[in-house]
Scaffold this motif. Structure first.
Motif, PDB file in Angstrom:
ATOM      1  N   THR A 202     -12.666 -37.698 -15.402  1.00 57.59           N
ATOM      2  CA  THR A 202     -12.555 -36.874 -14.199  1.00 57.59           C
ATOM      3  C   THR A 202     -11.180 -37.084 -13.584  1.00 57.59           C
ATOM      4  O   THR A 202     -10.462 -38.020 -13.932  1.00 57.59           O
ATOM      5  N   ALA A 203     -10.838 -36.229 -12.624  1.00 60.55           N
ATOM      6  CA  ALA A 203      -9.536 -36.352 -11.963  1.00 60.55           C
ATOM      7  C   ALA A 203      -9.404 -37.692 -11.258  1.00 60.55           C
ATOM      8  O   ALA A 203      -8.335 -38.300 -11.225  1.00 60.55           O
ATOM      9  N   LYS A 204     -10.514 -38.194 -10.672  1.00 65.88           N
ATOM     10  CA  LYS A 204     -10.457 -39.462  -9.944  1.00 65.88           C
ATOM     11  C   LYS A 204     -10.342 -40.653 -10.885  1.00 65.88           C
ATOM     12  O   LYS A 204     -10.012 -41.756 -10.456  1.00 65.88           O
ATOM     13  N   SER A 205     -10.632 -40.441 -12.160  1.00 63.10           N
ATOM     14  CA  SER A 205     -10.526 -41.537 -13.114  1.00 63.10           C
ATOM     15  C   SER A 205      -9.073 -41.901 -13.393  1.00 63.10           C
ATOM     16  O   SER A 205      -8.768 -43.027 -13.782  1.00 63.10           O
ATOM     17  N   ARG A 206      -8.173 -40.951 -13.208  1.00 58.98           N
ATOM     18  CA  ARG A 206      -6.741 -41.239 -13.402  1.00 58.98           C
ATOM     19  C   ARG A 206      -6.271 -41.982 -12.158  1.00 58.98           C
ATOM     20  O   ARG A 206      -6.148 -41.395 -11.082  1.00 58.98           O
ATOM     21  N   ARG A 207      -5.989 -43.262 -12.294  1.00 56.96           N
ATOM     22  CA  ARG A 207      -5.788 -44.089 -11.110  1.00 56.96           C
ATOM     23  C   ARG A 207      -4.882 -45.281 -11.397  1.00 56.96           C
ATOM     24  O   ARG A 207      -4.612 -45.597 -12.564  1.00 56.96           O
ATOM     25  N   GLU A 208      -4.461 -45.939 -10.332  1.00 62.21           N
ATOM     26  CA  GLU A 208      -3.652 -47.147 -10.414  1.00 62.21           C
ATOM     27  C   GLU A 208      -4.533 -48.341 -10.054  1.00 62.21           C
ATOM     28  O   GLU A 208      -5.264 -48.292  -9.066  1.00 62.21           O
ATOM     29  N   VAL A 209      -4.459 -49.389 -10.844  1.00 65.82           N
ATOM     30  CA  VAL A 209      -5.327 -50.555 -10.652  1.00 65.82           C
ATOM     31  C   VAL A 209      -4.465 -51.812 -10.526  1.00 65.82           C
ATOM     32  O   VAL A 209      -3.647 -52.096 -11.412  1.00 65.82           O
ATOM     33  N   PRO A 210      -4.637 -52.597  -9.455  1.00 67.61           N
ATOM     34  CA  PRO A 210      -3.868 -53.840  -9.311  1.00 67.61           C
ATOM     35  C   PRO A 210      -4.380 -54.925 -10.252  1.00 67.61           C
ATOM     36  O   PRO A 210      -5.571 -54.960 -10.591  1.00 67.61           O
ATOM     37  N   LEU A 211      -3.479 -55.815 -10.667  1.00 65.97           N
ATOM     38  CA  LEU A 211      -3.830 -56.894 -11.588  1.00 65.97           C
ATOM     39  C   LEU A 211      -3.534 -58.253 -10.951  1.00 65.97           C
ATOM     40  O   LEU A 211      -2.413 -58.490 -10.491  1.00 65.97           O
ATOM     41  N   PRO A 212      -4.501 -59.176 -10.924  1.00 65.85           N
ATOM     42  CA  PRO A 212      -4.216 -60.546 -10.480  1.00 65.85           C
ATOM     43  C   PRO A 212      -3.188 -61.193 -11.405  1.00 65.85           C
ATOM     44  O   PRO A 212      -3.091 -60.841 -12.590  1.00 65.85           O
ATOM     45  N   GLY A 213      -2.453 -62.162 -10.866  1.00 67.02           N
ATOM     46  CA  GLY A 213      -1.380 -62.788 -11.631  1.00 67.02           C
ATOM     47  C   GLY A 213      -1.830 -63.394 -12.937  1.00 67.02           C
ATOM     48  O   GLY A 213      -1.169 -63.227 -13.978  1.00 67.02           O
ATOM     49  N   HIS A 214      -2.974 -64.111 -12.946  1.00 66.16           N
ATOM     50  CA  HIS A 214      -3.401 -64.783 -14.173  1.00 66.16           C
ATOM     51  C   HIS A 214      -3.852 -63.792 -15.240  1.00 66.16           C
ATOM     52  O   HIS A 214      -3.748 -64.053 -16.435  1.00 66.16           O
ATOM     53  N   VAL A 215      -4.341 -62.621 -14.796  1.00 62.88           N
ATOM     54  CA  VAL A 215      -4.719 -61.577 -15.762  1.00 62.88           C
ATOM     55  C   VAL A 215      -3.462 -60.974 -16.379  1.00 62.88           C
ATOM     56  O   VAL A 215      -3.402 -60.730 -17.591  1.00 62.88           O
ATOM     57  N   LEU A 216      -2.444 -60.770 -15.564  1.00 61.19           N
ATOM     58  CA  LEU A 216      -1.177 -60.242 -16.064  1.00 61.19           C
ATOM     59  C   LEU A 216      -0.541 -61.206 -17.063  1.00 61.19           C
ATOM     60  O   LEU A 216       0.003 -60.794 -18.084  1.00 61.19           O
ATOM     61  N   GLU A 217      -0.635 -62.508 -16.768  1.00 56.01           N
ATOM     62  CA  GLU A 217      -0.084 -63.513 -17.685  1.00 56.01           C
ATOM     63  C   GLU A 217      -0.805 -63.476 -19.032  1.00 56.01           C
ATOM     64  O   GLU A 217      -0.182 -63.579 -20.089  1.00 56.01           O
ATOM     65  N   SER A 218      -2.121 -63.363 -18.990  1.00 56.44           N
ATOM     66  CA  SER A 218      -2.888 -63.301 -20.234  1.00 56.44           C
ATOM     67  C   SER A 218      -2.519 -62.049 -21.033  1.00 56.44           C
ATOM     68  O   SER A 218      -2.384 -62.099 -22.263  1.00 56.44           O
TER      69      SER A 218
END
Length: 330
Positions: free
Chosen positions: A181-197
């Motif tokens: 859906t249109a709302k499915s196209r979105r920006e999602v924040p990432l916690p630091g430890h998830v970004l590191e992984s």
């Protein structure tokens, strides 16, 4: 426009074939719809003339499906297909009005979302091998749908801003460049430890690559298949995972599907005070009602009710035996 009175003589099956060939829907939707048509619609309606179908006939068909103990969701899907087919017949001037109006349908029982506690999620991660630990970690902290997780491209990760963008999705027909859906196209924040992984996992990969692909020797680098991933990766990990409950007793993790990572993400956020509005946008829910399933987990969900009771001038009490004996003595 003049309506041909002979148009309504067309049989339901014949009109269905014309209507079906003209539909513009996703392949996976077609597969599910075809099953509903085959099992619940065509056996009843195939030989009816379109003009002969009345509102009460549609209601009788729904009642028959209920009597046969077909599930509410199956009945509603089948009815919606017939409704669409009939409306198309009206638009083509085959019939004057649709018989699908004011039809009573069985209510769908909305199941509470299945979610893991922190200890349970950690136990599952402990049973997964890489790169599936990173994939599950991302699922728990972003609430992405499985197709969004397995369709994520490296170029959609904004390393500087700790964000990812949901654009592509992995389907049975391959990668689609737009979500459901249109709302499915979105920006999602990432916690630091998830970004590191994620950074460790992406080391050596091209940023245009799909982030998570098959790793089996000789077959690596292919798009993941939902059924295979569940069978070979998710279920063995979940069934092997043990955690300590509040009493310190070792227990098996509940056997919830991979989609429960999405429920878990929403549940944790609501419990920590994130508004349902924010959760709706994070998960890309089209309807706010979908997000409201988590409302009971909010820390202040019942505070207004409890506060009202405490503000009453006086409280109802259960009389003690002593008080009752005094009343009896009078």
């Amino acid at each position: 426009m003049h309506r041909d009175p002979r148009g309504g003589k067309i049989k339901f099956r014949e009109w269905h074939d014309r209507w079906w060939d003209a539909r513009v829907v996703e392949p996976h939707t077609l597969r599910g719809d075809a099953s509903s048509i085959r099992n619940h619609v065509m056996p009843y309606w195939a030989d009816w003339e379109m003009r002969a179908i009345g509102r009460i006939d549609v209601q009788a068909w729904v009642r028959k499906l209920i009597h046969e103990k077909k599930g509410a969701s199956a009945i509603r899907r089948s009815y919606n297909l017939v409704h669409s087919l009939m409306q198309a017949a009206v638009d083509e001037d085959l019939i004057a009005v649709t018989p699908c109006r004011r039809i009573d349908l069985p209510p769908e029982v909305v199941k509470p979302p299945e979610w893991f506690t922190l200890n349970q999620a950690q136990a599952i991660l402990g049973e997964l091998a890489q790169p599936w630990q990173t994939m599950a970690l991302l699922g728990f902290y972003t609430g992405l749908r499985w197709g969004e997780l397995s369709g994520l491209h490296g170029k959609r990760i904004d390393w500087a801003r700790s964000r990812l963008f949901v654009v592509e999705v992995n389907t049975k027909s391959g990668i689609k460049e737009y979500p459901k859906t249109a709302k499915s196209r979105r920006e999602v924040p990432l916690p630091g430890h998830v970004l590191e992984s994620l950074s460790r996992h992406m080391h050596g990969k091209d940023r245009g690559d799909v982030v998570f692909t098959t790793v089996t020797k000789g077959r690596s680098g292919r798009l993941l298949d939902d059924g295979n991933w569940r069978r070979q990766t998710w279920w063995p990990a979940v069934r092997a995972a043990l955690y300590l409950d509040e009493a310190g007793k070792r227990r098996h993790v509940p056997e919830y599907s991979p989609h429960s990572m999405r429920h878990t993400c929403a549940s944790w956020l609501v419990q920590k005070g994130v508004s349902l509005y924010e959760v709706q946008h994070l998960l890309g829910h089209e309807s706010y009602q979908t997000t409201q399933r988590y409302a009971h987990l909010a820390p202040d969900a019942h505070e207004a009710v409890l506060g009202a009771w405490t503000r009453l001038e006086s409280q109802l009490v259960v009389p003690t035996e002593t008080a009752l004996s005094v009343v009896g003595a009078r």
